[in-house]
Motif scaffolding. Structure first.
Motif, PDB file in Angstrom:
ATOM      1  N   SER A  93      -8.994  -1.646  -4.033  1.00  0.00           N
ATOM      2  CA  SER A  93      -9.447  -0.275  -3.792  1.00  0.00           C
ATOM      3  C   SER A  93      -8.608   0.406  -2.719  1.00  0.00           C
ATOM      4  O   SER A  93      -8.330   1.609  -2.796  1.00  0.00           O
ATOM      5  N   SER A  94      -8.203  -0.348  -1.700  1.00  0.00           N
ATOM      6  CA  SER A  94      -7.365   0.231  -0.642  1.00  0.00           C
ATOM      7  C   SER A  94      -6.028   0.689  -1.197  1.00  0.00           C
ATOM      8  O   SER A  94      -5.506   1.748  -0.811  1.00  0.00           O
ATOM      9  N   PHE A  95      -5.450  -0.097  -2.116  1.00  0.00           N
ATOM     10  CA  PHE A  95      -4.198   0.308  -2.757  1.00  0.00           C
ATOM     11  C   PHE A  95      -4.376   1.647  -3.465  1.00  0.00           C
ATOM     12  O   PHE A  95      -3.580   2.575  -3.291  1.00  0.00           O
ATOM     13  N   HIS A  96      -5.423   1.739  -4.264  1.00  0.00           N
ATOM     14  CA  HIS A  96      -5.659   2.965  -5.021  1.00  0.00           C
ATOM     15  C   HIS A  96      -6.057   4.117  -4.108  1.00  0.00           C
ATOM     16  O   HIS A  96      -5.834   5.289  -4.443  1.00  0.00           O
ATOM     17  N   GLY A  97      -6.635   3.789  -2.944  1.00  0.00           N
ATOM     18  CA  GLY A  97      -6.934   4.825  -1.967  1.00  0.00           C
ATOM     19  C   GLY A  97      -5.677   5.499  -1.459  1.00  0.00           C
ATOM     20  O   GLY A  97      -5.645   6.724  -1.251  1.00  0.00           O
ATOM     21  N   LEU A  98      -4.610   4.719  -1.260  1.00  0.00           N
ATOM     22  CA  LEU A  98      -3.330   5.300  -0.822  1.00  0.00           C
ATOM     23  C   LEU A  98      -2.714   6.166  -1.918  1.00  0.00           C
ATOM     24  O   LEU A  98      -2.087   7.190  -1.635  1.00  0.00           O
ATOM     25  N   MET A 114       0.831  -1.206   0.000  1.00  0.00           N
ATOM     26  CA  MET A 114       0.000   0.000   0.000  1.00  0.00           C
ATOM     27  C   MET A 114       0.868   1.260   0.000  1.00  0.00           C
ATOM     28  O   MET A 114       0.524   2.258  -0.637  1.00  0.00           O
ATOM     29  N   LEU A 115       1.996   1.213   0.699  1.00  0.00           N
ATOM     30  CA  LEU A 115       2.860   2.391   0.761  1.00  0.00           C
ATOM     31  C   LEU A 115       3.530   2.687  -0.575  1.00  0.00           C
ATOM     32  O   LEU A 115       3.901   3.833  -0.842  1.00  0.00           O
ATOM     33  N   ILE A 116       3.692   1.671  -1.429  1.00  0.00           N
ATOM     34  CA  ILE A 116       4.228   1.914  -2.768  1.00  0.00           C
ATOM     35  C   ILE A 116       3.244   2.762  -3.569  1.00  0.00           C
ATOM     36  O   ILE A 116       3.638   3.660  -4.329  1.00  0.00           O
ATOM     37  N   PHE A 117       1.940   2.513  -3.400  1.00  0.00           N
ATOM     38  CA  PHE A 117       0.933   3.346  -4.056  1.00  0.00           C
ATOM     39  C   PHE A 117       0.985   4.774  -3.522  1.00  0.00           C
ATOM     40  O   PHE A 117       0.796   5.736  -4.271  1.00  0.00           O
ATOM     41  N   LEU A 118       1.237   4.912  -2.219  1.00  0.00           N
ATOM     42  CA  LEU A 118       1.388   6.242  -1.634  1.00  0.00           C
ATOM     43  C   LEU A 118       2.576   6.964  -2.255  1.00  0.00           C
ATOM     44  O   LEU A 118       2.504   8.167  -2.548  1.00  0.00           O
ATOM     45  N   VAL A 119       3.675   6.240  -2.470  1.00  0.00           N
ATOM     46  CA  VAL A 119       4.870   6.814  -3.091  1.00  0.00           C
ATOM     47  C   VAL A 119       4.541   7.366  -4.477  1.00  0.00           C
ATOM     48  O   VAL A 119       4.927   8.487  -4.822  1.00  0.00           O
ATOM     49  N   CYS A 120       3.814   6.579  -5.265  1.00  0.00           N
ATOM     50  CA  CYS A 120       3.469   7.016  -6.623  1.00  0.00           C
ATOM     51  C   CYS A 120       2.589   8.254  -6.576  1.00  0.00           C
ATOM     52  O   CYS A 120       2.807   9.216  -7.327  1.00  0.00           O
ATOM     53  N   GLY A 121       1.594   8.253  -5.690  1.00  0.00           N
ATOM     54  CA  GLY A 121       0.729   9.427  -5.563  1.00  0.00           C
ATOM     55  C   GLY A 121       1.485  10.664  -5.131  1.00  0.00           C
ATOM     56  O   GLY A 121       1.271  11.766  -5.662  1.00  0.00           O
ATOM     57  N   LEU A 122       2.394  10.509  -4.158  1.00  0.00           N
ATOM     58  CA  LEU A 122       3.213  11.633  -3.706  1.00  0.00           C
ATOM     59  C   LEU A 122       4.104  12.156  -4.828  1.00  0.00           C
ATOM     60  O   LEU A 122       4.255  13.365  -5.014  1.00  0.00           O
ATOM     61  N   GLY A 123       4.709  11.221  -5.569  1.00  0.00           N
ATOM     62  CA  GLY A 123       5.617  11.616  -6.636  1.00  0.00           C
ATOM     63  C   GLY A 123       4.921  12.407  -7.727  1.00  0.00           C
ATOM     64  O   GLY A 123       5.418  13.450  -8.181  1.00  0.00           O
ATOM     65  N   VAL A 124       3.749  11.936  -8.138  1.00  0.00           N
ATOM     66  CA  VAL A 124       2.990  12.627  -9.187  1.00  0.00           C
ATOM     67  C   VAL A 124       2.531  13.996  -8.695  1.00  0.00           C
ATOM     68  O   VAL A 124       2.701  15.018  -9.374  1.00  0.00           O
ATOM     69  N   ALA A 125       1.941  14.041  -7.498  1.00  0.00           N
ATOM     70  CA  ALA A 125       1.336  15.272  -6.998  1.00  0.00           C
ATOM     71  C   ALA A 125       2.368  16.319  -6.606  1.00  0.00           C
ATOM     72  O   ALA A 125       2.056  17.515  -6.605  1.00  0.00           O
ATOM     73  N   SER A 126       3.579  15.907  -6.262  1.00  0.00           N
ATOM     74  CA  SER A 126       4.599  16.873  -5.863  1.00  0.00           C
ATOM     75  C   SER A 126       5.059  17.733  -7.036  1.00  0.00           C
ATOM     76  O   SER A 126       5.645  18.808  -6.839  1.00  0.00           O
ATOM     77  N   LEU A 144     -10.695   4.235   0.136  1.00  0.00           N
ATOM     78  CA  LEU A 144     -10.226   3.631   1.380  1.00  0.00           C
ATOM     79  C   LEU A 144     -11.292   2.729   1.987  1.00  0.00           C
ATOM     80  O   LEU A 144     -10.971   1.796   2.733  1.00  0.00           O
ATOM     81  N   LEU A 145     -12.555   2.985   1.682  1.00  0.00           N
ATOM     82  CA  LEU A 145     -13.652   2.145   2.162  1.00  0.00           C
ATOM     83  C   LEU A 145     -14.124   1.147   1.108  1.00  0.00           C
ATOM     84  O   LEU A 145     -14.979   0.301   1.398  1.00  0.00           O
ATOM     85  N   GLY A 146     -13.579   1.259  -0.094  1.00  0.00           N
ATOM     86  CA  GLY A 146     -14.126   0.546  -1.239  1.00  0.00           C
ATOM     87  C   GLY A 146     -14.123  -0.963  -1.145  1.00  0.00           C
ATOM     88  O   GLY A 146     -15.048  -1.626  -1.634  1.00  0.00           O
ATOM     89  N   ASP A 147     -13.085  -1.536  -0.532  1.00  0.00           N
ATOM     90  CA  ASP A 147     -13.005  -3.003  -0.479  1.00  0.00           C
ATOM     91  C   ASP A 147     -14.181  -3.608   0.272  1.00  0.00           C
ATOM     92  O   ASP A 147     -14.651  -4.701  -0.064  1.00  0.00           O
ATOM     93  N   LYS A 148     -14.678  -2.903   1.283  1.00  0.00           N
ATOM     94  CA  LYS A 148     -15.839  -3.400   2.022  1.00  0.00           C
ATOM     95  C   LYS A 148     -17.068  -3.440   1.124  1.00  0.00           C
ATOM     96  O   LYS A 148     -17.882  -4.368   1.198  1.00  0.00           O
ATOM     97  N   PHE A 149     -17.211  -2.429   0.264  1.00  0.00           N
ATOM     98  CA  PHE A 149     -18.346  -2.409  -0.655  1.00  0.00           C
ATOM     99  C   PHE A 149     -18.225  -3.513  -1.702  1.00  0.00           C
ATOM    100  O   PHE A 149     -19.221  -4.141  -2.071  1.00  0.00           O
ATOM    101  N   VAL A 150     -16.997  -3.742  -2.189  1.00  0.00           N
ATOM    102  CA  VAL A 150     -16.791  -4.798  -3.180  1.00  0.00           C
ATOM    103  C   VAL A 150     -17.107  -6.160  -2.580  1.00  0.00           C
ATOM    104  O   VAL A 150     -17.636  -7.044  -3.245  1.00  0.00           O
TER     105      VAL A 150
END
Length: 364
Positions: free
Chosen positions: A121-126, A1-13, A244-250
């Motif tokens: 969904s949790s991955f993409h949430g990060l 999950m933190l790898i997805f956070l890294v990608c999001g941070l990198g793009v948004a920065s 972040l809540l999506g997996d429960k819905f799936v």
């Protein structure tokens, strides 16, 4: 999950430092827009190539290599002072992002299969959370007095610390052996193309919020320019929370219904934004778009990894490439429609396309 956070941070920065790069190069908006196309070109070119690299080396090594390159390139975006060097740097930046995107989703597909439960969904949430935190961290550091190049360098160090701390936890290529056996070239089947086209529409809808929501609120709904960005902020927060809540819905309803209902809700959100007589209700429309679209792409990516007879390392790069073409080329098409008629009409076209996704999707 933190790898997805890294990608999001990198793009948004990158977003907060665009004005600094523009000023240093002495570019106008048109020149900057052309230069930014190189970033998208780098991503689109590397996505299918990444599939080949994953089959040879495994997504674990590719993920690490691409994040290292991303971390090196980020500070260079504030140091390059000619169009040529900046163009090459942006191309490399985009290529690194495209590589990470495919590799981390390949990892996520295998991890989801390993756990035998819905966690995409949790991955993409990060990733979405990183997209929110990136500008906040960069803006906060710059406002506190740090030079922009030092601030972006700090982000790079954080990205490296995260990836090296998490590297051992990534699945090795041994867990991908079944997906990497591709003995000969074959054209992608209808299921792969179908998923790609569905992603194309959803990414187009998301990208149009990024590129056009502020213009829509300012020019059509008479918002003050200072708060016209509230539409994208509302969309982003809604999407992050729902992912972040999506997996429960799936788990509670089928992945197919996530796409069917999600696309319908997003379509309704666009229509609410267009036809609302009140500005606050238009903002609520963008919230609906975020809530509905949030878990569609994770479901589609997960489905791409489960197509019978097609390795995930083959299907996923094709689906992501077609999908991200929508986020890059789609908003330009929306601009053409808006120029020919109006931005409201263009948003209605997006709503219609999302209904096509809702009606046509079938579980692969």
């Amino acid at each position: 999950m933190l790898i997805f956070l890294v990608c999001g941070l990198g793009v948004a920065s990158w977003a907060p430092i665009v004005p600094y790069a523009k000023e240093r190069l002495g570019f106008n908006d048109a020149n900057l827009g052309l230069l930014l196309l190189l970033m998208g070109a780098g991503a689109l070119i590397m996505m299918p190539i990444t599939g080949i690299l994953i089959r040879k080396n495994g997504s674990k090594k590719i993920t690490l290599s691409a994040i290292i390159i991303l971390s090196i390139v980020l500070p260079l975006l504030l140091l390059m002072d000619t169009p040529l060097t900046m163009g090459l740097t942006l191309f490399t930046f985009g290529a690194a992002i495209g590589t990470i995107d495919v590799a981390m989703n390949a990892q996520a597909i295998n991890i989801e299969r390993y756990y035998s439960q819905h966690i995409m969904s949790s991955f993409h949430g990060l990733f979405s959370l990183g997209g929110i935190l990136g500008p906040l961290f960069m803006g906060g550091m710059i406002k506190s007095g740090l030079q922009p190049v030092i601030a972006i360098g700090t982000i790079s160090v954080v990205l490296l610390l995260i990836v090296f701390s998490q590297y051992k936890s990534l699945l090795s290529s041994a867990h991908e052996s079944k997906d990497t056996e591709q003995t000969k070239f074959s054209w992608p089947g209808r299921a792969v193309i179908f998923l790609g086209l569905m992603c194309f529409i959803v990414f187009l809808a998301e990208g149009s919020i990024l590129d056009w929501s502020a213009v829509f609120l300012k020019d059509i709904k008479n918002f003050d320019a200072a708060i016209a960005g509230a539409g994208y902020a509302a969309f982003s927060i809604a999407m992050t929370a729902m992912r972040l809540l999506g997996d429960k819905f799936v788990d509670k309803i089928s992945p197919q219904k996530i796409v069917l209902f999600g696309a319908a809700i997003s379509s309704a959100g666009y229509l609410v934004a267009v036809f609302s007589p009140w500005g606050w209700l238009s903002l609520a429309g963008f919230v609906l778009v975020g809530l509905g679209a949030a878990n569609i792409v994770p479901v589609l990516f997960s489905a791409a990894g489960k197509i019978k007879g097609v390795p995930a390392s083959v299907a996923l790069p094709i689906v992501t490439t077609i999908g991200y073409t929508g986020s890059l080329a789609g908003p330009a098409g929306i601009g053409f429609i808006a120029y020919s008629s109006s931005l409201s009409v263009a948003f209605c076209v997006i709503a219609l396309l999302l209904l096509v996704v809702s009606i046509s999707y079938r579980q692969q």
